[in-house]
Design an enzyme around this catalytic site. Sequence first.
Site, PDB file in Angstrom:
ATOM      1  N   GLU A 119       0.767  -1.239   0.188  1.00  0.00           N
ATOM      2  CA  GLU A 119       0.082  -0.161  -0.107  1.00  0.00           C
ATOM      3  C   GLU A 119       0.802   1.145  -0.159  1.00  0.00           C
ATOM      4  O   GLU A 119       0.562   2.068  -0.695  1.00  0.00           O
ATOM      5  CB  GLU A 119      -0.828  -0.013   1.287  1.00  0.00           C
ATOM      6  N   GLY A 143       6.431  -1.620  14.573  1.00  0.00           N
ATOM      7  CA  GLY A 143       5.918  -0.583  13.972  1.00  0.00           C
ATOM      8  C   GLY A 143       4.863   0.148  14.754  1.00  0.00           C
ATOM      9  O   GLY A 143       4.782   1.172  14.431  1.00  0.00           O
ATOM     10  N   LYS A 201      -3.066 -10.454   3.499  1.00  0.00           N
ATOM     11  CA  LYS A 201      -2.153  -9.765   2.474  1.00  0.00           C
ATOM     12  C   LYS A 201      -1.540 -10.860   1.707  1.00  0.00           C
ATOM     13  O   LYS A 201      -1.474 -10.557   0.327  1.00  0.00           O
ATOM     14  CB  LYS A 201      -1.029  -9.093   3.312  1.00  0.00           C
TER      15      LYS A 201
END
Length: 527
Positions: free
Chosen positions: A219, A272, A499
Amino acid sequence: MTKTAADLWSDLDELPQPTLLELFSTVRDGGEGADEPGGEERVAMLSGRLELAEDGTDDPMAPGGILFDWSKTHLDRAVLDIFEQLAEAMDFAGMRAKLFAGEVVNPTEGRAADHATLRGVGDEAKVEEAAALIDRMGMLVEAIHQGAFGEIDHLIHIGIGGSALGPALGVDALSRDLSLCDVHVVSNIDGVALEAAFAKCDPAKTLVAVASKTFTTIETMTNAESALNWLRDNGVSDPGGRVIALTANPEAAVEWGVDETRILPFQESVGGRYSIWSSIGFPIAMAAGMDDFRQMLAGAAAVDRHFRDTDGRDNLVLRAAFSDLYYARVRGCQTRAVFAYDERLGLFPDYLQQLEMESNGKRVTADMKPVDGPTAPITWGGVGTDAQHAVFQLLHQGTHLIPVDFIASIGPGDDLDPAHHRILLMNCFAQGAALMTGKKGEDPARNYPGDRPSATILCDDLDAATLGALIAFHEHRTFANAVLMGINPFDQFGVELGKQMAKAIEQGGESFDASTEALLAAAGLGD
């Protein structure tokens, strides 16, 4: 004989469950000769204040503190006693020591979790490394503000997940009254999001930050390519020279075409969703200034030190985790609501959703055994007073028991008539009181059962240090919950399967279930 964790969970299940009004009533027998405090004594027992300024400072601009009030929960001495035993049984102190020593606490990936070192707390060598990287970011931010890239009025920050939620929260909370740079955070692959950012920016005065830990997220990299094309199509002769890369994989950024002088790396051992303190916070520094970014780090470090150095129920973070687990595992609460009575924290519930649900939404323990009870509740919320007119009906009279966190600031974020902020705070406190006390009535439709728990986090003011402290508090709260459940909060394999299947669809040649095949055909995506 030392009790096991399973024994202690059974003990918690067998405890009496007095109502909140009973807990706030006069002093009563707490068993084994101990009195259970009520009223003001209870508030004193379950409230605590954390000062954010360094001891002894006389700086009038120094940050204030935060009050954490958990007295309107069903925690009492008996519950706290058992949870302290549970913390000992699960080696909470040992796991906490490993976290701050930079040892492996993410066993499935063989990694440490070094986000506290970014704030200056933890292993000395890692703290020095993190400080050097933050200094490097500071020099680049200062150079940009001083015109090294020409006149820059806009920054389009492209990332997803932790690479977007933290920056969006920080920019929104800290730069409303004075923005040094107009920042637009884009995460969604939906082109509508990116086009909306383009429409607000002058390409001749725009930088693009590409934030990805691996620099491979589909993305993010697709949006980044489109941003470069937008710059090129609008007359920017060297669009690649307008890109700042924020990543733990600088080699991939160089291969993609970013000059190493415009790469701001961070450590691989920083997850993250814990990366706001690293170069991922670059857009916050661009919008609010590097001084505010450093204050955010300092506020978080104050929480780090409290969490590291305080034991048992006196640890404000651990106390919150005790409450979370009591409601999730003993009372069967499937959700926890967070309401920020401050417009500047409008994105805070969204930030917590990822932090808590991606960290602790697990079904196996750290040693790969099935969990023996519910783990993370569903985190949701909104902004007061808007939420009062949208979802509070269910909180007050619905059939679900939902613990609520209220977050507010004594200092207003506006210069309007003080009546605005006074009414805001009165509503915040009134909702907590109403959830607890309820109101009996002969008309069933107007009967409020009460006995609904809430906690209140009351900040002196909402400045950069306070924002940092709020985020760090919830990071460690998430970690404490995980340790007490025996799970690993630092991996997130659950996000990978979808994903992988999306990539399989793109590549073609793979069959799916009949429903998915029909949807692909209807959208024109089939083979």
